[in-house]
Design an enzyme around this catalytic site. Sequence first.
Site, PDB file in Angstrom:
ATOM      1  N   PHE A 129       0.850  -1.182   0.000  1.00 41.74           N
ATOM      2  CA  PHE A 129       0.000   0.000   0.000  1.00 41.74           C
ATOM      3  C   PHE A 129       0.888   1.235   0.000  1.00 41.74           C
ATOM      4  O   PHE A 129       1.819   1.345   0.808  1.00 41.74           O
ATOM      5  CB  PHE A 129      -0.938   0.013   1.202  1.00 41.74           C
ATOM      6  CG  PHE A 129      -1.992   1.070   1.097  1.00 41.74           C
ATOM      7  CD1 PHE A 129      -3.031   0.936   0.188  1.00 41.74           C
ATOM      8  CD2 PHE A 129      -1.930   2.223   1.861  1.00 41.74           C
ATOM      9  CE1 PHE A 129      -4.002   1.927   0.064  1.00 41.74           C
ATOM     10  CE2 PHE A 129      -2.894   3.211   1.746  1.00 41.74           C
ATOM     11  CZ  PHE A 129      -3.925   3.061   0.842  1.00 41.74           C
ATOM     12  N   TYR A 226     -11.366   0.902  10.559  1.00 42.91           N
ATOM     13  CA  TYR A 226     -12.537   1.342   9.805  1.00 42.91           C
ATOM     14  C   TYR A 226     -12.901   0.422   8.643  1.00 42.91           C
ATOM     15  O   TYR A 226     -13.877   0.671   7.952  1.00 42.91           O
ATOM     16  CB  TYR A 226     -12.372   2.776   9.300  1.00 42.91           C
ATOM     17  CG  TYR A 226     -11.124   3.077   8.498  1.00 42.91           C
ATOM     18  CD1 TYR A 226     -11.019   2.712   7.172  1.00 42.91           C
ATOM     19  CD2 TYR A 226     -10.069   3.758   9.085  1.00 42.91           C
ATOM     20  CE1 TYR A 226      -9.877   3.001   6.439  1.00 42.91           C
ATOM     21  CE2 TYR A 226      -8.927   4.063   8.364  1.00 42.91           C
ATOM     22  CZ  TYR A 226      -8.832   3.677   7.045  1.00 42.91           C
ATOM     23  OH  TYR A 226      -7.707   3.968   6.320  1.00 42.91           O
ATOM     24  N   ARG A 375     -12.492  -4.346  -7.478  1.00 40.32           N
ATOM     25  CA  ARG A 375     -12.218  -4.964  -6.181  1.00 40.32           C
ATOM     26  C   ARG A 375     -13.523  -5.127  -5.403  1.00 40.32           C
ATOM     27  O   ARG A 375     -14.292  -4.186  -5.250  1.00 40.32           O
ATOM     28  CB  ARG A 375     -11.232  -4.106  -5.386  1.00 40.32           C
ATOM     29  CG  ARG A 375     -10.671  -4.783  -4.165  1.00 40.32           C
ATOM     30  CD  ARG A 375      -9.608  -3.933  -3.498  1.00 40.32           C
ATOM     31  NE  ARG A 375     -10.193  -2.743  -2.875  1.00 40.32           N
ATOM     32  CZ  ARG A 375      -9.610  -2.042  -1.901  1.00 40.32           C
ATOM     33  NH1 ARG A 375      -8.418  -2.407  -1.453  1.00 40.32           N
ATOM     34  NH2 ARG A 375     -10.188  -0.980  -1.395  1.00 40.32           N
TER      35      ARG A 375
END
Length: 416
Positions: A129, A226, A375
């Site tokens: 990432f 989250y 995705r």
Amino acid sequence: MKTREEALALDRDDPLADLRSRFALNPQVIYLDGNSLGVPPLAAAARAQAVIGEEWADGLIRSWNAAGWYALPRRLGDKLAPLVGAGAGEIVVTDTISINVFKLLSAALRLAAARDGKRRVIVSERANFPTDLYIAQGLIDQLDRGHVLRLVDDPAELPEAIDDQTAVVMLTHVNYRTGYMHDMTALTKIAHRAGALALWDLAHSAGAVPVDLRGAGADFAVGCTYKYLNGGPGAPAFAWVAKHHQDAISQPLSGWWGHRAPFAMDAVYAPDQGIGRFLCGTQPIVSMALVEAGLDVFLETDIGAVRHKSLALTDRFIELVESRCAGHALTLVTPRAHAQRGSHVSFAHPHGYEVMQALIARGVIGDYREPHVLRFGFTPLYTRFVDVWDAVETLRDILANESWRAPEFAARHSVT
């Protein structure tokens, strides 16, 4: 699963089916993006009202003590710990992943230098990432001590890339784009055999797949609340440090909340003992309080059951897309092997962005990642098998009728 009726039958037999009622779900939407932002637990609204309308409005500053605000980062960390194979006093919920990567990577590099001052290499993946890589690049520039970031293009290249020059191996457990899941235990052992430390990003793991940080022998970990933990948009992240490292290292953001006695107001910093030293500034209590609403749902199940359903959902999604959407230029980029798959599935398509926008317009919400990747995230706490069936049927219709070619679906949004 060959019919919608079979999907409904699987839902009727699903031992996690009742947990869906714990969430505020729009019945007109099939939500397959919980790997990016989880849906709100029903308890979250009441918790927010209590924090704002009672603890803040009535308790005011007294609530740091009376309502337990001050202890919240550690208390939430202890509640989260069983989901990632950690123990009490090993996690704090705080800050963002980016900030926590900065803190832990800095600490890891300092520890590595104390052991062997010649180690200057951070090993990671080019497909990691981006924020993790950006933080590493910025830290290297700041340190200006000859550190380098060594990136591999394929996970199979990692063992060879980890050598006697490696200080830290920094990897994301489940790749954000492909859903590829590393063998944490094996790679941590390789890192340790080379004399390096292991830092893991659990952003796409915590609450979705079994993680055993202590069992794997990991040194450091970060993660967010989250996504699969349903803590709310921008909810605080978490930082984990192995118990045997906690009092032996320091981190660069030596803010007052990480002080041993913050209200002594001493002019000289003295780090707290244990995981508390990885706190920095005053915590965002309103958003942090909502994290608990998501964590509490996990008390009604276990991560083994969650993983079992995750694999069943993703298996069926892959099978249905490949059988019912055949001939439409979709290419699976997620591993088929269970041991290498997280809880989201990605397919590449030459017009992936437009296809995803068409899906969202039809109420099937996934997301898009460059290059050309559709995705789809599967959150076992609330995703149903019938959602899988209906999502694939919608995808099939969009591809067959080429409705994705409508001009409005080519308009790029700021967030994809």
